[in-house]
Design a protein around this motif. Structure first.
Motif, PDB file in Angstrom:
ATOM      1  N   PRO A 101       5.190  36.570   8.174  1.00 15.69           N
ATOM      2  CA  PRO A 101       5.822  37.814   7.690  1.00 15.69           C
ATOM      3  C   PRO A 101       5.050  38.454   6.538  1.00 15.69           C
ATOM      4  CG  PRO A 101       7.473  36.109   8.022  1.00 15.69           C
ATOM      5  CD  PRO A 101       6.140  35.442   8.160  1.00 15.69           C
ATOM      6  N   LEU A 102       4.542  37.625   5.611  1.00 14.33           N
ATOM      7  CA  LEU A 102       3.796  38.158   4.474  1.00 14.33           C
ATOM      8  C   LEU A 102       2.533  38.880   4.936  1.00 14.33           C
ATOM      9  CD1 LEU A 102       3.268  38.416   1.430  1.00 14.33           C
ATOM     10  CD2 LEU A 102       2.196  36.156   1.520  1.00 14.33           C
ATOM     11  N   PHE A 103       1.775  38.248   5.833  1.00 14.85           N
ATOM     12  CA  PHE A 103       0.537  38.859   6.313  1.00 14.85           C
ATOM     13  C   PHE A 103       0.822  40.088   7.181  1.00 14.85           C
ATOM     14  CE2 PHE A 103      -1.190  34.932   4.796  1.00 14.85           C
ATOM     15  CZ  PHE A 103      -2.523  35.202   4.514  1.00 14.85           C
ATOM     16  N   MET A 104       1.941  40.089   7.895  1.00 18.32           N
ATOM     17  CA  MET A 104       2.312  41.271   8.683  1.00 18.32           C
ATOM     18  C   MET A 104       2.634  42.449   7.771  1.00 18.32           C
ATOM     19  SD  MET A 104       4.669  39.459  11.624  1.00 18.32           S
ATOM     20  CE  MET A 104       5.383  41.003  12.157  1.00 18.32           C
ATOM     21  N   ILE A 105       3.314  42.163   6.654  1.00 20.33           N
ATOM     22  CA  ILE A 105       3.647  43.232   5.697  1.00 20.33           C
ATOM     23  C   ILE A 105       2.379  43.807   5.077  1.00 20.33           C
ATOM     24  CG2 ILE A 105       4.738  43.700   3.467  1.00 20.33           C
ATOM     25  CD1 ILE A 105       6.899  41.646   4.258  1.00 20.33           C
ATOM     26  N   ILE A 106       1.436  42.914   4.739  1.00 21.77           N
ATOM     27  CA  ILE A 106       0.217  43.350   4.057  1.00 21.77           C
ATOM     28  C   ILE A 106      -0.770  44.022   5.008  1.00 21.77           C
ATOM     29  CG2 ILE A 106      -1.796  42.594   2.732  1.00 21.77           C
ATOM     30  CD1 ILE A 106      -0.047  40.318   1.643  1.00 21.77           C
ATOM     31  N   GLY A 108      -0.218  44.580   8.583  1.00 17.57           N
ATOM     32  CA  GLY A 108       0.298  45.217   9.791  1.00 17.57           C
ATOM     33  C   GLY A 108       0.258  44.283  10.987  1.00 17.57           C
ATOM     34  N   LEU A 109       0.317  44.882  12.199  1.00 20.33           N
ATOM     35  CA  LEU A 109       0.412  44.094  13.426  1.00 20.33           C
ATOM     36  C   LEU A 109      -0.906  44.008  14.189  1.00 20.33           C
ATOM     37  CD1 LEU A 109       3.841  45.407  14.794  1.00 20.33           C
ATOM     38  CD2 LEU A 109       3.402  43.265  13.597  1.00 20.33           C
ATOM     39  N   GLY A 110      -1.970  44.509  13.614  1.00 24.12           N
ATOM     40  CA  GLY A 110      -3.248  44.513  14.316  1.00 24.12           C
ATOM     41  C   GLY A 110      -3.939  43.163  14.322  1.00 24.12           C
ATOM     42  N   ASP A 111      -5.163  43.167  14.847  1.00 31.02           N
ATOM     43  CA  ASP A 111      -5.941  41.939  14.937  1.00 31.02           C
ATOM     44  C   ASP A 111      -6.221  41.313  13.575  1.00 31.02           C
ATOM     45  OD1 ASP A 111      -6.160  41.572  17.614  1.00 31.02           O
ATOM     46  OD2 ASP A 111      -8.324  41.803  17.720  1.00 31.02           O
ATOM     47  N   PHE A 112      -6.445  42.162  12.572  1.00 30.79           N
ATOM     48  CA  PHE A 112      -6.815  41.619  11.267  1.00 30.79           C
ATOM     49  C   PHE A 112      -5.701  40.769  10.674  1.00 30.79           C
ATOM     50  CE2 PHE A 112      -7.815  41.778   6.700  1.00 30.79           C
ATOM     51  CZ  PHE A 112      -9.093  41.273   6.764  1.00 30.79           C
ATOM     52  N   SER A 113      -4.458  41.091  10.997  1.00 31.37           N
ATOM     53  CA  SER A 113      -3.335  40.289  10.511  1.00 31.37           C
ATOM     54  C   SER A 113      -3.413  38.876  11.065  1.00 31.37           C
ATOM     55  CB  SER A 113      -2.017  40.946  10.913  1.00 31.37           C
ATOM     56  OG  SER A 113      -0.921  40.160  10.515  1.00 31.37           O
ATOM     57  N   LYS A 114      -3.697  38.751  12.363  1.00 29.89           N
ATOM     58  CA  LYS A 114      -3.809  37.436  13.002  1.00 29.89           C
ATOM     59  C   LYS A 114      -5.003  36.665  12.435  1.00 29.89           C
ATOM     60  CE  LYS A 114      -2.195  39.504  17.331  1.00 29.89           C
ATOM     61  NZ  LYS A 114      -2.201  40.878  16.806  1.00 29.89           N
ATOM     62  N   ILE A 115      -6.126  37.366  12.341  1.00 30.56           N
ATOM     63  CA  ILE A 115      -7.349  36.717  11.861  1.00 30.56           C
ATOM     64  C   ILE A 115      -7.207  36.283  10.406  1.00 30.56           C
ATOM     65  CG2 ILE A 115      -9.782  37.127  11.323  1.00 30.56           C
ATOM     66  CD1 ILE A 115      -9.843  38.955  13.825  1.00 30.56           C
ATOM     67  N   SER A 116      -6.575  37.109   9.594  1.00 28.86           N
ATOM     68  CA  SER A 116      -6.466  36.794   8.166  1.00 28.86           C
ATOM     69  C   SER A 116      -5.571  35.582   7.918  1.00 28.86           C
ATOM     70  CB  SER A 116      -5.940  38.010   7.389  1.00 28.86           C
ATOM     71  OG  SER A 116      -4.663  38.398   7.859  1.00 28.86           O
ATOM     72  N   VAL A 117      -4.455  35.474   8.629  1.00 25.21           N
ATOM     73  CA  VAL A 117      -3.575  34.319   8.401  1.00 25.21           C
ATOM     74  C   VAL A 117      -4.244  33.042   8.908  1.00 25.21           C
ATOM     75  CG1 VAL A 117      -2.260  34.503  10.559  1.00 25.21           C
ATOM     76  CG2 VAL A 117      -1.197  33.496   8.552  1.00 25.21           C
ATOM     77  N   ALA A 118      -4.992  33.133  10.012  1.00 28.80           N
ATOM     78  CA  ALA A 118      -5.717  31.961  10.512  1.00 28.80           C
ATOM     79  C   ALA A 118      -6.849  31.587   9.562  1.00 28.80           C
ATOM     80  CB  ALA A 118      -6.272  32.245  11.904  1.00 28.80           C
ATOM     81  N   ALA A 119      -7.543  32.598   9.021  1.00 28.60           N
ATOM     82  CA  ALA A 119      -8.623  32.336   8.072  1.00 28.60           C
ATOM     83  C   ALA A 119      -8.081  31.689   6.807  1.00 28.60           C
ATOM     84  CB  ALA A 119      -9.344  33.648   7.739  1.00 28.60           C
ATOM     85  N   PHE A 120      -6.920  32.130   6.357  1.00 29.03           N
ATOM     86  CA  PHE A 120      -6.311  31.561   5.150  1.00 29.03           C
ATOM     87  C   PHE A 120      -5.983  30.085   5.361  1.00 29.03           C
ATOM     88  CE2 PHE A 120      -2.444  30.658   2.608  1.00 29.03           C
ATOM     89  CZ  PHE A 120      -2.970  30.861   1.348  1.00 29.03           C
ATOM     90  N   ALA A 121      -5.373  29.767   6.512  1.00 28.74           N
ATOM     91  CA  ALA A 121      -5.012  28.377   6.797  1.00 28.74           C
ATOM     92  C   ALA A 121      -6.264  27.504   6.908  1.00 28.74           C
ATOM     93  CB  ALA A 121      -4.201  28.306   8.086  1.00 28.74           C
TER      94      ALA A 121
END
Length: 244
Positions: A101-106, A108-121
């Motif tokens: 939810p945090l990464f979606m808020i920051i 949005g719903l695009g590819d970068f949201s998915k990539i950023s949360v995976a990169a963070f983990a």
């Protein structure tokens, strides 16, 4: 190497044939493999595979580029590591899915949201392992380099970097698996038009179980393949690991 897959196929086939699990919930392995073949040829499975692989490698690359040098810097100073150890362990112990939810808020719903949360983990895994590898490097080699007049940068580059490589590769292998898991889950639950995760959730909704199981198998093969690649790189680049 083939014993495991063959044993799994036989057990799966016997469970299906004997009716221990209804075929409505567990299709035969033959139907599942046929579904993989059909979808690979003309059902878009190949494209979804490549999209998931691309997102995973993108997230992993970001995590490695940031995590390796930062881990070396943090690990080189035990005082610095201890001062931020709580933050590292806290976020490393927090399920990545709870961060969606945090990464979606920051982002949005695009590819970068998915990539950023995976990169963070993945970044947290790499950071921890690299820092741990540096902190547990052989002090005798560091002292020997310092006695011979090596500068701090030279010790950093020629001793610490190579000393922490075995632990770094453990972190890299774990991180790429983590990135894949997070990407697949993100494709399932964060708006996505393609990817293996999207195919899995669509198969569940339409109750297309051969495709569901087939896509899960393909996801597992992808993860296993990435692990083999990093194992091969580790054996080639860190051939001295385990030697005194």
């Amino acid at each position: 190497m083939a014993i495991g897959p063959v044993a799994l196929f036989c057990v799966w086939y016997l469970v299906n044939v004997t009716g221990l699990v209804t075929p409505r919930l567990l299709p035969s392995p033959v139907r599942t493999l046929q579904s993989i073949w059909t979808n690979a040829l003309g059902g878009g499975l190949g494209a979804d595979f490549m999209r998931t692989l691309g997102r995973t490698l993108h997230a992993f690359a970001i995590a490695a580029i940031v995590g390796v040098p930062l881990g070396i810097v943090i690990g080189a100073s035990e005082k610095l590591y201890r001062s931020i150890e709580f933050l590292i362990d806290f976020f490393r112990s927090t399920p990545a899915t709870a961060m969606f939810p945090l990464f979606m808020i920051i982002f949005g719903l695009g590819d970068f949201s998915k990539i950023s949360v995976a990169a963070f983990a993945a970044w947290l895994v790499i950071l921890f392992n690299v820092a741990y590898g540096v902190m547990n490097s052989r002090r005798t080699r560091i002292l020997a380099a310092q006695v011979m007049g090596a500068s701090r940068l030279r010790v950093f580059r020629d001793v610490l970097f190579f000393e922490c490589l075995p632990q770094t590769f453990i972190g890299l292998r774990t991180a790429v698996s983590m990135a894949l898991v997070v990407i697949v889950v993100a494709e399932m639950f964060i708006g996505s038009d393609d990817g293996l995760g999207k195919r899995i959730i669509d198969s569940q909704i339409t109750f297309d179980l051969p495709q569901l199981y087939g896509t899960i198998i393909v996801s597992g093969v992808l993860g296993y393949g990435l692990n083999l690649v990093f194992l091969g790189l580790e054996k080639r680049l860190v051939h001295w690991a385990g030697r005194s």
